[in-house]
Scaffold this active site. Structure first.
Site: not given
Ligand SMILES: *Cc1c(COP(=O)(O)O)cnc(C)c1O
Length: 358
Positions: A103, A205, A241
């Site tokens: 990722r 991210k 989300e």
């Molecule tokens: C990090 C994150 C997640 C969750 O990702 P995981 O890999 O399950 O920890 C979901 N939404 C956002 C906006 C994030 O930054």
């Protein structure tokens, strides 16, 4: 070349700290506070070819950063979130680290940064966890949160990507209980401000994803909600989300979550839950979910490394509060038990998801 730190050794932690099994602190009081640990890991890219080398553990501390750096001026940066878990028999393990590595590589491509290889990333995570092992809380008290960063540390004057990037991992023990919360989440649907836009960086991210939602999340919290559930930026009709975690709905034997088409962060917990729920015989669908449909669901839950799996007790939309089933006899609980059981080494890891730290 800018240097933050001179490595104090050849990437190996001294034995002083590793000899103690646990750091001296009151694990029952663990929350979500800043706790400096012993070491962090730093590795820089080569300005000529973008490859990373000479990564090393250094004592945890502040870093020097040039005012001209691309990260400070243009937000060229990514973060990751992982955890090191203590099993019931005291071992330390991490969960699907290659997924975080991949990722970060995807995000780096989007922000035009070189990135460590998957092997380099996983090796760095293992080293930093091993060096900070005494900070992995006892089973049941929390986990050691791992925060890998990749940022444009090199200097630029014009608007352009950094000539050099830094990969850094620091660690911080945190509680299992998210921000002291012991009840299920109460979410507010905000139909004014979306979290992410088509073509934007919501699907990676990116360090810049959070500051734009600080204000609306703060307002929601002031009204007593735990967090905000964001809608799509185009039609303001489909759920996307929560500010830092993915959302799922349960209706009968069908579990649904929004598709990751660029505006939703592809969570590794999300991916894991999709797989585990399918194995349990649920029909799992990745598709657009309208607010209308969400409000008719039996259960709603959120997933992410920091929160784990959290049940949603209510969603408020246009001043109407809709309640959902929570508690022991739910699909959410079943999935929670499964994933936390794997993390804690209580359940067999049939998928090769666990990496043990010796
Ligand atoms: C990090 C994150 C997640 C969750 O990702 P995981 O890999 O399950 O920890 C979901 N939404 C956002 C906006 C994030 O930054």
């Amino acid at each position: 070349m800018e240097t933050f730190y001179q490595p104090t050794n050849n990437g190996e932690a001294s034995n002083r700290e590793t000899e103690d099994i646990y750091a001296k602190m009151d694990w029952d009081k663990l929350g979500f506070d800043v706790i400096p640990t012993d070491y962090m890991y730093i590795m820089k890219s080569n300005e000529q070819d973008g490859t990373f080398s000479n990564g090393a553990l250094v004592p945890f501390g502040t870093i020097d950063i040039n005012p001209h750096s691309a990260v400070l001026n243009y937000g060229q940066g990514l973060f990751e979130g992982m955890k090191a878990y203590r099993t019931t028999d005291g071992e330390v393990q991490i969960f699907r680290p290659e997924e975080n590595a991949l990722r970060m590589r995807m995000g780096a491509e989007r922000l035009l940064m070189p990135s460590p290889s998957v092997e380099q990333y996983v090796e760095a995570v293992k080293q930093v966890v091993r060096a900070n092992k005494r900070w992995v809380p006892p089973h049941g008290k929390g986990a050691l949160y791992l925060r890998p960063l990749l940022f444009g540390s090199g200097s630029v004057m014009g608007i352009s990507p950094a000539p050099q990037c830094t990969f850094l991992i620091y660690t911080n023990p945190i509680s299992n209980i998210y921000k002291g919360r012991t009840e299920s989440l109460s979410l507010l649907i905000d139909n004014k401000l979306p979290r992410a836009y088509p073509g934007g960086t919501g699907g990676v991210k990116n360090i810049g994803n959070y500051a734009p939602v600080f204000q609306v999340v703060k307002e929601a919290k002031a009204k007593g909600f735990s967090d905000v559930l964001f809608l799509d930026a185009v039609e303001h009709k489909y759920i996307e989300e929560v500010s830092s975690c993915n959302a799922f709905i349960v209706k009968g034997k069908v579990i649904s979550t929004s598709p990751t088409l660029g505006t939703i962060l592809p969570g590794i917990t999300r991916k894991t839950i999709i797989e585990l729920a399918s194995d349990l015989g649920y029909q799992v669908k990745e598709r657009k979910i309208s607010v209308k449909e969400l409000l008719r669901a039996n259960e709603v839950f959120c997933t992410g490394t920091a929160v784990g799996i959290s049940d949603v007790g209510s969603v408020t939309y246009k001043n109407k509060c809709i309640k959902f089933k929570t508690g022991p006899d739910t699909v959410t609980q079943k999935l929670y038990d499964l994933i936390t059981g794997i993390h804690a080494g209580l359940l067999e890891d049939k998928k090769g998801w666990i990496v043990k730290i010796d």
